[in-house]
Design an enzyme around this catalytic site. Structure first.
Site, mmCIF file in Angstrom:
data_model
loop_
_atom_site.group_PDB
_atom_site.id
_atom_site.type_symbol
_atom_site.label_atom_id
_atom_site.label_comp_id
_atom_site.label_asym_id
_atom_site.label_seq_id
_atom_site.Cartn_x
_atom_site.Cartn_y
_atom_site.Cartn_z
ATOM 1 N N LYS A 77 0.923 -1.405 0.041
ATOM 2 C CA LYS A 77 0.072 0.011 0.153
ATOM 3 C C LYS A 77 0.770 1.318 0.196
ATOM 4 C CE LYS A 77 -3.777 -2.349 2.218
ATOM 5 N NZ LYS A 77 -4.947 -2.256 3.137
ATOM 6 N N ARG A 129 -2.391 -14.855 4.146
ATOM 7 C CA ARG A 129 -3.045 -14.066 5.211
ATOM 8 C C ARG A 129 -2.440 -14.387 6.540
ATOM 9 N NH1 ARG A 129 -7.554 -11.265 3.847
ATOM 10 N NH2 ARG A 129 -8.453 -11.461 6.036
ATOM 11 N N THR A 158 -5.548 -7.336 10.325
ATOM 12 C CA THR A 158 -5.717 -6.106 9.719
ATOM 13 C C THR A 158 -5.516 -4.748 10.711
ATOM 14 O OG1 THR A 158 -7.843 -6.684 8.792
ATOM 15 C CG2 THR A 158 -7.728 -4.268 8.880
ATOM 16 N N ARG A 179 2.425 -7.181 8.599
ATOM 17 C CA ARG A 179 1.779 -5.897 9.301
ATOM 18 C C ARG A 179 2.421 -5.610 10.696
ATOM 19 N NH1 ARG A 179 -4.310 -7.579 7.244
ATOM 20 N NH2 ARG A 179 -4.190 -6.187 5.458
ATOM 21 N N HIS A 214 -2.155 -5.722 1.162
ATOM 22 C CA HIS A 214 -3.477 -6.101 1.084
ATOM 23 C C HIS A 214 -3.334 -7.703 0.663
ATOM 24 C CE1 HIS A 214 -7.351 -6.927 -0.522
ATOM 25 N NE2 HIS A 214 -7.001 -7.639 -1.497
ATOM 26 N N GLU A 223 -9.325 -10.179 -8.233
ATOM 27 C CA GLU A 223 -8.258 -9.003 -7.789
ATOM 28 C C GLU A 223 -7.019 -9.011 -8.815
ATOM 29 O OE1 GLU A 223 -9.870 -8.518 -3.456
ATOM 30 O OE2 GLU A 223 -7.837 -9.228 -3.440
HETATM 31 P P1 CMP Z 1 -7.581 -4.781 3.169
HETATM 32 O O1 CMP Z 1 -6.848 -5.797 3.293
HETATM 33 O O2 CMP Z 1 -6.726 -4.082 1.964
HETATM 34 O O3 CMP Z 1 -9.001 -4.689 3.006
HETATM 35 C C1 CMP Z 1 -9.784 -3.709 3.176
HETATM 36 C C2 CMP Z 1 -9.120 -2.532 3.926
HETATM 37 O O4 CMP Z 1 -10.076 -1.613 4.293
HETATM 38 C C3 CMP Z 1 -8.251 -3.049 4.880
HETATM 39 O O5 CMP Z 1 -7.199 -3.710 4.523
HETATM 40 C C4 CMP Z 1 -7.891 -1.735 5.688
HETATM 41 O O6 CMP Z 1 -6.900 -0.883 4.876
HETATM 42 C C5 CMP Z 1 -9.092 -1.121 5.446
HETATM 43 N N1 CMP Z 1 -9.748 -0.958 6.666
HETATM 44 C C6 CMP Z 1 -10.634 -1.886 7.429
HETATM 45 N N2 CMP Z 1 -10.894 -1.696 8.587
HETATM 46 C C7 CMP Z 1 -10.740 -0.267 8.601
HETATM 47 C C8 CMP Z 1 -11.191 0.603 9.657
HETATM 48 N N3 CMP Z 1 -11.983 0.384 10.543
HETATM 49 N N4 CMP Z 1 -10.888 1.981 9.269
HETATM 50 C C9 CMP Z 1 -10.124 2.466 8.357
HETATM 51 N N5 CMP Z 1 -9.817 1.306 7.333
HETATM 52 C C10 CMP Z 1 -10.035 0.008 7.445
#
Ligand code: CMP
Length: 139
Positions: free
Chosen positions: A11, A87, A93, A104, A117, A128
């Site tokens: 990202k 994952r 996340t 992460r 991601h 994707e």
């Molecule tokens: P990603 O795996 O790219 O898939 C969806 C994305 O949404 C996630 O990673 C985060 O970057 C974003 N995301 C998920 N939850 C939140 C949150 N509560 N606030 C802001 N961004 C979020």
């Protein structure tokens, strides 16, 4: 049946902060083969389309703005059990919940700016990957 490919994006904040090489090394060291790779900047329209599944979520606008704010690095990765294993490699996340040794944990700044991601299903990995690459770019 599980496929052996998944899709990832490094990202904007991780690219901007110079972590692309270190993240690709973690991916290589974990046994993934790079099938396709490119650096590009998404338009807001493309980021919105990519994250369409999150359209109703409160963070959708922020997510689209952020993901189109600078270049990303997109890749298709190959390994047995690719989606699940990747994952695990990227971690939760929210970096506060990410396990030691995950991408992460090492590089994410926040839930939104979470470095990478990873596709959440084999079906989404295919969708994707095809969003970013055509067949002539996969090896
Ligand atoms: P990603 O795996 O790219 O898939 C969806 C994305 O949404 C996630 O990673 C985060 O970057 C974003 N995301 C998920 N939850 C939140 C949150 N509560 N606030 C802001 N961004 C979020």
């Amino acid at each position: 049946m599980a496929t052996n490919r998944t899709f990832t994006m490094i990202k904007p904040e991780a690219v901007e902060n110079g972590h692309t090489g270190a993240i690709l090394k973690m991916i290589n060291d974990a046994g993934f083969r790079i099938v396709a790779l490119k650096k590009k900047q998404l338009s807001a329209e493309a980021a919105g389309e990519f994250y369409e599944v999150h359209k109703e979520r409160p963070f959708y606008g922020e997510l689209v703005e952020y993901m189109s704010s600078g270049p990303i690095v997109a890749a298709i990765l190959e390994k047995d059990n690719a989606m699940v294993d990747f994952r695990e490699l990227i971690g939760s996340t929210d970096p506060a919940d990410a396990a030691d040794g995950t991408i992460r944990k090492a590089y994410a700044e926040s839930k939104a700016k979470n470095a990478v991601h990873g596709s959440d299903s084999d079906e989404n990995a295919e969708i994707e990957g095809s969003f970013h690459f055509d067949a002539s770019e996969m090896f």
